[in-house]
Write an enzyme that holds these catalytic residues in place. Structure first.
Site, short mmCIF file in Angstrom:
data_model
loop_
_atom_site.label_atom_id
_atom_site.label_comp_id
_atom_site.label_asym_id
_atom_site.label_seq_id
_atom_site.Cartn_x
_atom_site.Cartn_y
_atom_site.Cartn_z
N TRP A 1 4.68 -40.33 -21.47
CA TRP A 1 4.09 -41.31 -20.66
C TRP A 1 2.78 -41.00 -20.22
O TRP A 1 2.42 -40.01 -19.90
CB TRP A 1 4.89 -41.37 -19.20
CG TRP A 1 4.52 -42.30 -18.40
CD1 TRP A 1 5.16 -43.62 -18.47
CD2 TRP A 1 3.85 -42.21 -17.11
NE1 TRP A 1 4.60 -44.57 -17.45
CE2 TRP A 1 3.88 -43.64 -16.60
CE3 TRP A 1 3.18 -41.30 -16.61
CZ2 TRP A 1 3.15 -43.90 -15.49
CZ3 TRP A 1 2.29 -41.68 -15.43
CH2 TRP A 1 2.58 -42.89 -14.84
N HIS B 1 4.90 -28.28 -19.08
CA HIS B 1 5.47 -29.34 -19.74
C HIS B 1 4.93 -29.80 -21.00
O HIS B 1 5.34 -30.70 -21.82
CB HIS B 1 5.20 -30.75 -18.87
CG HIS B 1 6.03 -31.95 -18.99
ND1 HIS B 1 7.39 -31.89 -19.09
CD2 HIS B 1 5.69 -33.04 -19.45
CE1 HIS B 1 7.68 -33.13 -19.46
NE2 HIS B 1 6.65 -34.07 -19.76
N ASP C 1 8.26 -25.89 -16.63
CA ASP C 1 8.12 -27.15 -16.49
C ASP C 1 8.84 -27.56 -15.19
O ASP C 1 9.67 -27.42 -14.95
CB ASP C 1 8.83 -27.83 -17.72
CG ASP C 1 8.74 -29.35 -17.77
OD1 ASP C 1 8.04 -29.96 -16.98
OD2 ASP C 1 9.28 -29.81 -19.02
N PHE D 1 -0.29 -36.77 -12.41
CA PHE D 1 0.80 -36.55 -13.41
C PHE D 1 0.50 -35.44 -14.32
O PHE D 1 1.45 -34.61 -14.69
CB PHE D 1 1.02 -37.83 -14.14
CG PHE D 1 2.30 -37.88 -15.19
CD1 PHE D 1 3.79 -37.46 -14.65
CD2 PHE D 1 2.23 -37.93 -16.37
CE1 PHE D 1 4.86 -37.50 -15.16
CE2 PHE D 1 3.45 -37.74 -17.18
CZ PHE D 1 4.72 -37.44 -16.63
N LEU D 2 -0.76 -35.42 -14.62
CA LEU D 2 -1.26 -34.44 -15.79
C LEU D 2 -1.26 -32.87 -14.96
O LEU D 2 -0.80 -31.90 -15.34
CB LEU D 2 -2.79 -34.43 -15.93
CG LEU D 2 -2.78 -35.75 -17.34
CD1 LEU D 2 -4.19 -35.91 -17.55
CD2 LEU D 2 -2.10 -35.37 -18.30
N LEU E 1 0.79 -32.23 -12.60
CA LEU E 1 2.26 -31.85 -12.54
C LEU E 1 2.69 -31.17 -13.61
O LEU E 1 3.33 -30.32 -13.87
CB LEU E 1 3.03 -32.90 -12.03
CG LEU E 1 4.44 -32.60 -11.87
CD1 LEU E 1 4.78 -31.69 -10.66
CD2 LEU E 1 4.93 -34.13 -11.70
N SER F 1 8.73 -35.64 -23.90
CA SER F 1 8.88 -36.21 -22.71
C SER F 1 9.39 -37.59 -22.81
O SER F 1 10.51 -37.75 -23.51
CB SER F 1 7.43 -36.16 -21.94
OG SER F 1 7.83 -36.19 -20.65
N LEU F 2 8.61 -38.66 -22.24
CA LEU F 2 9.02 -39.97 -22.65
C LEU F 2 9.32 -40.29 -24.04
O LEU F 2 10.53 -41.03 -24.57
CB LEU F 2 8.33 -40.98 -22.22
CG LEU F 2 8.63 -42.58 -22.05
CD1 LEU F 2 10.03 -42.85 -21.70
CD2 LEU F 2 7.30 -43.28 -21.55
#
Length: 247
Positions: free
Chosen positions: A14, A226, A199, A139-140, A142, A77-78
């Protein structure tokens, strides 16, 4: 799988795009014929009128994979959610599956605590409408928490064009809604699950549950966040070689 160089078809996560794999692809090129694919609205692809539609995207992926003659499909991921759905729906088209820090269910359910909370995704969606770049930065952060090597690699992504916000919102909705657990079953080709132990988006327990549902699959845990293919590219490359090559 034979010792001929397999084709590796890579799907990003994502708010990212296919060039996230570029440094790693350079290391893999001697062993795999690599081809990466951008989700709609990402990497310069337009977001179609229907947005990032699940069924339309799977049908498009079906055509792309079919043209490659049984590639190993890799999803992060997505991208892993799409890769897993593709493998479950069209197993005859694949020669293998790699899932990197992905999950059959990204949001917590009553019987699935190993995931993000729905409120966390709601917050991303709300903030996306106000400041998309700030959301991607958060988000990055995280993704790379506790993984400074990946953080350094992902720093360049902050400067990339932001994917279309409509497709980003659709991607969050897919992460919220899709639950592939009822479809999980053994697959007729090698399956490799690569999982970062630190992660914060997909906990290692989710990867263990996924492995148990995909009987015969291989799980390798890495001291990473992640994005282990950025922070530990050689370990990830070696895992692919040992899974998809044999003497």
């Amino acid at each position: 799988m034979s010792t001929a160089r397999p084709t590796l078809f890579l799907l990003h996560g994502w708010a990212m795009e296919s060039r996230i794999f570029s440094p790693w692809i350079n290391a893999l090129a001697g062993d795999f014929r690599c081809q990466s694919w951008d989700l709609p609205g990402h990497g310069g692809k337009p977001c179609p009128p229907q947005g990032l539609d699940w069924e339309e995207s799977l049908l498009t992926l079906q055509g792309a994979v079919e043209a490659l003659s049984r590639p190993v499909v890799l999803g992060w991921s997505l991208g892993g959610l799409f890769a897993l759905a593709l493998a479950l729906r069209f197993p005859e088209l694949l020669g293998g599956l790699v899932l990197i820090d992905s999950s059959p269910c990204f949001v917590q359910r009553e019987d699935w605590p190993w995931a993000l909370t729905s409120s966390a995704l709601d917050a991303f969606a709300h903030e996306l409408l106000a400041d998309g770049r700030a959301v991607r930065r958060r988000f990055l952060a995280l993704q790379t928490q506790g993984d400074p090597a990946a953080r350094a690699q992902l720093a360049a992504a902050q400067r990339w064009p932001l994917p279309d916000p409509r497709c980003l919102l659709d991607g969050l909705q897919l992460l919220r809604d899709k639950d592939l657990r009822p479809q999980l079953r053994p697959l007729p080709f090698p399956v490799l699950i690569l999982q970062g132990e630190a992660d914060r988006i997909v906990p290692p327990a989710a990867a263990r549950q996924l492995q148990s549902s995909l009987a015969g699959s291989r799980l390798q845990l890495l001291k990473a966040g992640h994005a282990p293919f950025l922070s530990h590219p050689e370990a990830c490359s070696q895992a692919l070689r040992s899974t998809f090559y044999h003497d």
